[in-house]
Design a protein around this motif. Sequence first.
Motif, mmCIF file in Angstrom:
data_model
loop_
_atom_site.group_PDB
_atom_site.id
_atom_site.type_symbol
_atom_site.label_atom_id
_atom_site.label_comp_id
_atom_site.label_asym_id
_atom_site.label_seq_id
_atom_site.Cartn_x
_atom_site.Cartn_y
_atom_site.Cartn_z
ATOM 1 N N VAL A 64 0.860 -1.170 0.000
ATOM 2 C CA VAL A 64 0.000 0.000 0.000
ATOM 3 C C VAL A 64 0.900 1.223 0.000
ATOM 4 O O VAL A 64 1.795 1.350 0.840
ATOM 5 C CB VAL A 64 -0.928 0.023 1.229
ATOM 6 C CG1 VAL A 64 -1.899 1.198 1.125
ATOM 7 C CG2 VAL A 64 -1.696 -1.281 1.355
ATOM 8 N N LEU A 65 0.665 2.119 -0.947
ATOM 9 C CA LEU A 65 1.465 3.327 -1.073
ATOM 10 C C LEU A 65 0.549 4.544 -1.031
ATOM 11 O O LEU A 65 -0.529 4.551 -1.642
ATOM 12 C CB LEU A 65 2.236 3.337 -2.393
ATOM 13 C CG LEU A 65 3.173 2.154 -2.662
ATOM 14 C CD1 LEU A 65 3.725 2.237 -4.076
ATOM 15 C CD2 LEU A 65 4.302 2.125 -1.647
ATOM 16 N N SER A 66 0.958 5.571 -0.314
ATOM 17 C CA SER A 66 0.220 6.823 -0.357
ATOM 18 C C SER A 66 0.516 7.530 -1.677
ATOM 19 O O SER A 66 1.549 7.300 -2.308
ATOM 20 C CB SER A 66 0.615 7.723 0.816
ATOM 21 O OG SER A 66 1.976 8.119 0.710
ATOM 22 N N ARG A 67 -0.398 8.388 -2.090
ATOM 23 C CA ARG A 67 -0.181 9.136 -3.336
ATOM 24 C C ARG A 67 1.111 9.941 -3.269
ATOM 25 O O ARG A 67 1.840 10.047 -4.264
ATOM 26 C CB ARG A 67 -1.385 10.066 -3.596
ATOM 27 C CG ARG A 67 -1.194 11.028 -4.771
ATOM 28 C CD ARG A 67 -2.482 11.754 -5.088
ATOM 29 N NE ARG A 67 -3.433 10.846 -5.720
ATOM 30 C CZ ARG A 67 -3.479 10.594 -7.021
ATOM 31 N NH1 ARG A 67 -2.627 11.184 -7.852
ATOM 32 N NH2 ARG A 67 -4.377 9.766 -7.511
ATOM 33 N N VAL A 68 1.399 10.478 -2.101
ATOM 34 C CA VAL A 68 2.622 11.261 -1.933
ATOM 35 C C VAL A 68 3.849 10.391 -2.186
ATOM 36 O O VAL A 68 4.804 10.811 -2.851
ATOM 37 C CB VAL A 68 2.683 11.876 -0.519
ATOM 38 C CG1 VAL A 68 4.019 12.570 -0.282
ATOM 39 C CG2 VAL A 68 1.531 12.858 -0.320
#
Length: 486
Positions: A396-400
């Motif tokens: 899971v990766l944040s957009r940032v």
Amino acid sequence: MSPHNIVDGCKLVAVLTLWLGPCAGVKHTGGANAAERREHTTHSSVGLGEVVLVIQSQRNSYHARRAGQRKVEILQQAAKLGQGAPVVLLLHELSEFDGDWSILPALPHLSATYGQSASWFFFIEEETRVTLSALLHVLNRYPVQYEWFLGKRLHDKEASIIHHYAFSEDPCSFGYPDPAAGWALSTPLLHRLAARVQYEPLKSDFSIDLKHEIALFIWEEGNGPKLTAVPEFCTEARDDDCASTFTTYLPNCGDPVSEKDVFVAVKTCAKFHSERVPVVKATWEKDAAFLEYYSDVTDASIPTINLGVPNTERGHCGKTFAILRRFLSQAVPRADWLLIVDDDTLVSLPRLRRLLRCYNPKEAVSLGEKYGYGLVQNGYSYTTGGGGLLCLCRMVLSRVAVSRLVSSGCGCFSDDAPDDMVLGRCFTSMGVPITHSPLFHQARPDDYSETLISSQQAVSFHKHWNIDPVAVYKHWLQDTHPRDEL
């Protein structure tokens, strides 16, 4: 078989295994035997000032804050007892090296800095509560001049791929600690381990399952102590005197994030369209607001999207980076979080959305099951995809985080490079921490200690081999009474 044919304990274990199944009727304590433990019950008098508590903290802001709160609670408890104060350390603050999370690289520092005044080192997680008076009562059962490795004992029910099928003839024979309950090393043992780390190469460059690898390193193929089981090291509170308890694997940080805050990318290929994709559709696809299947061919019946990257047998770095670029484009709905999974991954999206509420989407976040490569030699960490070189990602990766990664220029050296390791190397070079959650699993439920996963609310499992994946999803990941829908 006549009892007279059983001539030693090893044969007894084998007979019990045949009659009752693996682990049945066999109780392993590890370490010193029961008679030795009775003999040593009053031999030590350790004070709080001789105990170092190491909270296995992480650099992510949420986890660092939780670990800091745990440290304050412990020191406040010590002040009320009025018997001195233990040293309480946050693991991520010991050095700038992120690899300290695997414990072994941190041992020389712990030995040199605290080993002269401490008798015990107790390792806990940020959600582990400790009753200091009960902890002292436990530790004083064991004479501090000897080597001790204490913990709540876990074992494999059957030979496990995540442990490289170690002890395949008798998986129950080897115990490793449940980190949620805490585990302890006596100072003589810690000193020797710290010396070994500096001169002895590890058997593998990879750090996969921390708790099992530490137990193996300590055991040293029979030359070191096995884990001694301590009943007072608990995960669930009981009526008797627990020295430690565990609060939760899935913290409550408020309402779950919206379904529309999570974009799901499923990696597949033509040969699995009819075998694996139907399982996704029959289980967890319905919980996704935004989901796309990425393949090497376009199949309108699913539908799949061809990103123009050919399918590779080893590694999927080219495909993964194409997904990252698409996530930032106008071609898909804007979302705060990107979940990348392989087509034989089983996921609970409602639980994931509850978990994500704890994290700040305005930060660069890389979340999943944390692995390491060459950590004793200043290597790097990464969010595992599992499956070795096949790199079947569940991260899971944040957009940032995605934006920073794509704009950094760091990328694949080939389309078939191991994508999870490339991402880990890139994030490490950028100073983005890799955040671990034990709720992500790179293998099947059968590959883990049943005691461990039964106490979790798992977010994911992986692989369909030799299981009914729909049944596994319903048993381990589907909530009967969803309580987190917005």
